[in-house]
Write a protein that holds these residues in place. Structure first.
Motif, PDB file in Angstrom:
ATOM      1  N   LEU A 150       0.838  -1.184   0.000  1.00 33.84           N
ATOM      2  CA  LEU A 150       0.000   0.000   0.000  1.00 33.84           C
ATOM      3  C   LEU A 150       0.882   1.247   0.000  1.00 33.84           C
ATOM      4  CD1 LEU A 150      -2.600  -1.205   2.644  1.00 33.84           C
ATOM      5  CD2 LEU A 150      -2.950  -1.048   0.179  1.00 33.84           C
ATOM      6  N   PRO A 151       0.415   2.342  -0.612  1.00 34.35           N
ATOM      7  CA  PRO A 151       1.250   3.545  -0.738  1.00 34.35           C
ATOM      8  C   PRO A 151       1.715   4.084   0.614  1.00 34.35           C
ATOM      9  CG  PRO A 151      -0.704   3.712  -2.126  1.00 34.35           C
ATOM     10  CD  PRO A 151      -0.892   2.496  -1.258  1.00 34.35           C
ATOM     11  N   GLY A 152       3.015   4.336   0.727  1.00 32.18           N
ATOM     12  CA  GLY A 152       3.558   4.976   1.918  1.00 32.18           C
ATOM     13  C   GLY A 152       3.778   4.082   3.121  1.00 32.18           C
ATOM     14  N   ILE A 153       3.618   2.768   2.951  1.00 28.49           N
ATOM     15  CA  ILE A 153       3.718   1.856   4.091  1.00 28.49           C
ATOM     16  C   ILE A 153       4.969   0.983   3.966  1.00 28.49           C
ATOM     17  CG2 ILE A 153       2.597   0.009   5.395  1.00 28.49           C
ATOM     18  CD1 ILE A 153       1.183   2.707   5.530  1.00 28.49           C
ATOM     19  N   GLY A 154       5.885   1.116   4.933  1.00 31.04           N
ATOM     20  CA  GLY A 154       7.052   0.254   5.029  1.00 31.04           C
ATOM     21  C   GLY A 154       6.787  -0.853   6.034  1.00 31.04           C
ATOM     22  N   LYS A 155       7.778  -1.706   6.215  1.00 27.61           N
ATOM     23  CA  LYS A 155       7.601  -2.869   7.086  1.00 27.61           C
ATOM     24  C   LYS A 155       7.316  -2.467   8.528  1.00 27.61           C
ATOM     25  CE  LYS A 155       9.684  -7.284   8.382  1.00 27.61           C
ATOM     26  NZ  LYS A 155      10.843  -8.204   8.198  1.00 27.61           N
ATOM     27  N   LYS A 156       8.065  -1.499   9.064  1.00 27.26           N
ATOM     28  CA  LYS A 156       7.866  -1.090  10.454  1.00 27.26           C
ATOM     29  C   LYS A 156       6.479  -0.474  10.660  1.00 27.26           C
ATOM     30  CE  LYS A 156      12.701  -0.433  11.798  1.00 27.26           C
ATOM     31  NZ  LYS A 156      13.718   0.539  12.288  1.00 27.26           N
ATOM     32  N   THR A 157       6.053   0.319   9.690  1.00 24.80           N
ATOM     33  CA  THR A 157       4.722   0.932   9.795  1.00 24.80           C
ATOM     34  C   THR A 157       3.633  -0.129   9.711  1.00 24.80           C
ATOM     35  OG1 THR A 157       5.564   2.949   8.762  1.00 24.80           O
ATOM     36  CG2 THR A 157       3.176   2.689   8.846  1.00 24.80           C
ATOM     37  N   ALA A 158       3.807  -1.110   8.833  1.00 26.17           N
ATOM     38  CA  ALA A 158       2.843  -2.208   8.716  1.00 26.17           C
ATOM     39  C   ALA A 158       2.741  -2.964  10.039  1.00 26.17           C
ATOM     40  CB  ALA A 158       3.248  -3.155   7.596  1.00 26.17           C
ATOM     41  N   GLN A 159       3.878  -3.240  10.668  1.00 18.25           N
ATOM     42  CA  GLN A 159       3.875  -3.930  11.963  1.00 18.25           C
ATOM     43  C   GLN A 159       3.167  -3.098  13.027  1.00 18.25           C
ATOM     44  OE1 GLN A 159       8.142  -4.427  12.237  1.00 18.25           O
ATOM     45  NE2 GLN A 159       8.053  -6.577  11.594  1.00 18.25           N
TER      46      GLN A 159
END
Length: 204
Positions: free
Chosen positions: A111-120
């Motif tokens: 999804l736009p603007g989402i990295g692994k840490k943000t997803a977690q």
């Protein structure tokens, strides 16, 4: 605070619509503005009224579910309104909520603007706070399955289904895909492709 606006769509851009409410034009930023392209007559847009020191912004959604999920997303540390809008542009409330319930980091990071840490962080903060927003029953592809956000010709069906939900026919969409297929890249998001398709559909 504004909760919803009811009026007619006076203008469309790639990031927002202008909603005419009794002669006053409200600029409303939306996940997929061209989704309103086929709207005729009066529409209801559910609003998040965002106030900050340097601006007052309106973010608008076609459903209460989108509005509620948006508000949950901006409560997550590191996610602002623009990123939350991009998330809703890249996935329906059902698919986003399902991905959170299933702890599907691969899906969320597409999804736009989402990295692994943000997803977690999204999963950690929201997994137990989404009751009543969506069913959470959609099965999301795992790491080893087809990545529907990697949009070649194999990914078009996902975008097409989203467009069909807006009322477009198979004939209209197949015609648009013929125009569009040479102008999408393998790593282009569903949000981006849907916007391109909707722009073509709106132009006729």
């Amino acid at each position: 605070m504004i909760d919803f606006l009811r009026g007619t769509v006076a203008h469309l851009e790639t990031e927002y619509i202008v909603l005419d409410v009794q002669g006053v034009g409200y600029r409303v930023f939306c996940p997929n503005p061209y989704a309103f392209a086929k709207s005729e007559g009066t529409v209801t847009v559910y609003i998040h009224h965002h106030v900050r020191e340097d601006a007052i912004l309106l973010f608008g959604f076609a459903s209460r579910e989108e509005q509620k999920l948006f508000r949950k997303l901006i409560d997550v540390n590191g996610i602002g309104p623009r990123v939350a809008l991009g998330i809703l542009g890249g996935g329906t409330p059902d698919t986003v909520v399902s991905a959170i319930y299933q702890e599907n980091i691969t899906f969320l990071t597409k999804l736009p603007g989402i990295g692994k840490k943000t997803a977690q962080r999204i999963i950690l903060d929201l997994k137990d706070k989404l009751d009543g927003i969506a069913t959470g029953a959609v099965m999301i592809p795992s790491d080893t399955e087809v990545d529907l956000f990697n949009l070649g010709s194999e990914g078009w069906p996902e975008a097409k289904e989203g467009l069909k939900a807006l009322g477009y026919t198979d004939v209209e969409l197949d015609k648009v895909w013929h125009q569009l297929k040479d102008n999408v890249t393998p790593d282009e998001s569903v949000d981006s492709v849907m916007k391109k398709a909707l722009k073509l559909l709106y132009a006729g």
